[in-house]
Design an enzyme around this catalytic site. Structure first.
Site, PDB file in Angstrom:
ATOM      1  N   TYR A 141       0.821  -1.207   0.000  1.00  0.00           N
ATOM      2  CA  TYR A 141       0.000   0.000   0.000  1.00  0.00           C
ATOM      3  C   TYR A 141       0.858   1.263   0.000  1.00  0.00           C
ATOM      4  CZ  TYR A 141      -4.552  -2.208   0.853  1.00  0.00           C
ATOM      5  OH  TYR A 141      -5.716  -2.919   0.754  1.00  0.00           O
ATOM      6  N   ASP A 247      -5.808  -7.534   3.838  1.00  0.00           N
ATOM      7  CA  ASP A 247      -6.965  -6.930   3.172  1.00  0.00           C
ATOM      8  C   ASP A 247      -7.780  -8.017   2.465  1.00  0.00           C
ATOM      9  OD1 ASP A 247      -8.648  -4.934   2.007  1.00  0.00           O
ATOM     10  OD2 ASP A 247      -7.544  -5.223   0.134  1.00  0.00           O
ATOM     11  N   ASP A 251     -11.717 -10.044   3.757  1.00  0.00           N
ATOM     12  CA  ASP A 251     -12.977 -10.079   2.985  1.00  0.00           C
ATOM     13  C   ASP A 251     -13.442 -11.519   2.861  1.00  0.00           C
ATOM     14  OD1 ASP A 251     -12.863  -7.325   2.531  1.00  0.00           O
ATOM     15  OD2 ASP A 251     -13.394  -7.516   0.407  1.00  0.00           O
TER      16      ASP A 251
HETATM   17  C1  IPM Z   1     -10.283  -2.187   3.913  1.00  0.00           C
HETATM   18  C2  IPM Z   1     -10.605  -1.531   2.609  1.00  0.00           C
HETATM   19  C3  IPM Z   1      -9.539  -0.489   2.294  1.00  0.00           C
HETATM   20  C4  IPM Z   1      -8.202  -1.205   2.207  1.00  0.00           C
HETATM   21  C5  IPM Z   1      -9.795   0.344   1.020  1.00  0.00           C
HETATM   22  C6  IPM Z   1     -11.141   1.051   1.070  1.00  0.00           C
HETATM   23  C7  IPM Z   1      -8.695   1.312   0.733  1.00  0.00           C
HETATM   24  O1  IPM Z   1     -10.708  -2.480   1.607  1.00  0.00           O
HETATM   25  O2  IPM Z   1     -10.250  -1.482   4.941  1.00  0.00           O
HETATM   26  O3  IPM Z   1     -10.079  -3.406   3.935  1.00  0.00           O
HETATM   27  O4  IPM Z   1      -7.852  -1.713   1.144  1.00  0.00           O
HETATM   28  O5  IPM Z   1      -7.514  -1.260   3.224  1.00  0.00           O
HETATM   29 MG    MG Z   2     -10.531  -4.459   2.262  1.00  0.00          MG
END
Ligand code: IPM
Ligand code: MG
Length: 364
Positions: A141, A247, A251
């Site tokens: 990132y 990340d 999810d």
């Molecule tokens: C998360 C989100 C963020 C990330 C985005 C919105 C930048 O996906 O908090 O997981 O990638 O960290």
């Molecule tokens: Mg995310």
């Protein structure tokens, strides 16, 4: 007691889910005699629209002056164009970096009431309860170089997965501390069979483990981990991993809980310790879900649970945090559901009603 917090509703469903979390927070204040001083600010697409930047220096300064930040979500399809000079997400990343919030705790918990509400066999997910500790201010990132350019043979782009041993050490330490407060089992997730940054990660994890002889440290490759999450999620307890890996797999892991709308997160600037207040930012793991916005349908539970994490980590109000969590659990046991966790024979409610229900059940 008085506590100060910055409230950044952001984009899409952000303002709606934040309203519900604030509703519950105010009820907590009234019930337990705490005074929460709120100051609102803009972040994301709305900040670009109104202030020309996804996070103004004033808003960042305001956030720095508070005990905690509660954030909704950022992201607006209007700014999806990859050529756009500014992106709503930049504001979120600047907040994380600017406030030094290097540790992101993402608990994944399957509520008994939702066992039959996921794509998984109830037997596989029953009792799942683990925490991801995601590194939040380094890795792909933020690593440099990070750019796009043109060459005579076409366009190129690069992002860098970059870590110093200090950055790895402090996040791995958070992993060990969280493991100490749970089952004393830590899984460090990496890709050490291929990536140099992961090899350093693994070495540092082994070095830090010397300070935690009671914790059983296991290394797991990120690809194997993403399989394990759906194959045998009960095996997991505390996992620590790099920013991008974290990340992606969180999810994935949210699906165990039935919906992304169920997963809270805490981004903190140090090691969480019971009874010690730590500056943090609290946000659901879901995005701004623009297609769901302004219809009173979004699930506010992830944001309300993030607010509960704020009570616990930034304000050291364990009792109030547990009361909010218990209220959420009760509403689910009473079969109230937002659309994303709806099941046969359940009672469908909207964002606002879900917030009301949770508020009404505070304190039993
Ligand atoms: C998360 C989100 C963020 C990330 C985005 C919105 C930048 O996906 O908090 O997981 O990638 O960290
Ligand atoms: Mg995310």
């Amino acid at each position: 007691m008085q506590f100060s917090l910055a409230v950044l509703p952001g984009d899409g469903v952000g303002p709606e889910v934040i309203d519900e979390a604030i509703k519950v927070l105010k009820a907590v204040g009234a019930r337990y005699g705490h005074d929460f001083k709120l100051e609102y600010g803009l972040v994301g697409g709305i900040a670009i629209d109104k202030e020309g930047t996804s996070l103004s220096t004033q808003t960042l300064k305001m956030c720095k002056s508070k005990d905690a930040i509660l954030l909704g979500a950022v992201g607006d399809p209007k700014y999806d164009d990859p050529q756009a000079p500014v992106h709503p997400e930049d504001g979120l990343l600047e907040l994380r970096k600017g406030l030094g919030l290097f540790a992101n705790l993402r608990p994944v918990k399957v509520y008994p009431a939702l066992e039959n509400n996921t794509n998984f066999k109830p037997d596989v997910i029953r009792g799942v309860d683990f925490v991801f500790v995601r590194e939040l201010t380094g890795g792909l990132y933020f690593g440099k170089p990070k750019r796009q350019w043109r060459t005579s043979r076409g366009r190129r782009a690069t992002d860098s997965m970059n870590y110093s041993e200090q950055e790895i050490e402090r996040i791995v330490r958070v992993g060990f501390e969280v493991a100490m407060s749970r089952k004393k089992k830590l899984i460090s997730v990496d890709k050490a069979n291929v990536l140099q940054s992961s090899r350093l990660w693994r070495q540092v994890a082994i070095e830090v483990s010397a300070d935690y002889p009671e914790v059983d440290l296991e290394h797991m490759l990120i690809d194997a981990c993403s399989m394990r999450i759906i194959q045998n999620p009960r095996y997991l307890d505390v996992l620590v991993t790099e920013n991008t890996f974290g990340d992606i797999v969180t999810d994935e892991a949210s699906m165990l809980a039935g919906s992304m709308g169920m997963l809270p997160s805490a981004s903190i600037a140090g090691v969480p310790q019971s009874g010690v207040k730590i500056r943090g930012m609290y946000e659901p793991i879901h995005g701004s879900a623009p297609r769901r916005a302004r219809q009173d349908i979004a699930n506010p539970i992830a944001t309300i649970m993030s607010m509960a994490m704020m009570l616990r980590y930034s304000f050291a109000l364990e009792k109030a945090a547990a009361a909010v969590e218990a209220a959420v659990e009760r509403v689910l046991e009473e079969d109230y559901r937002t659309y994303d966790i709806m099941g046969e024979g359940k009672k469908k409610v909207g964002t606002n009603k879900m917030g009301d229900m949770i508020t009404e059940r505070l304190g039993g």
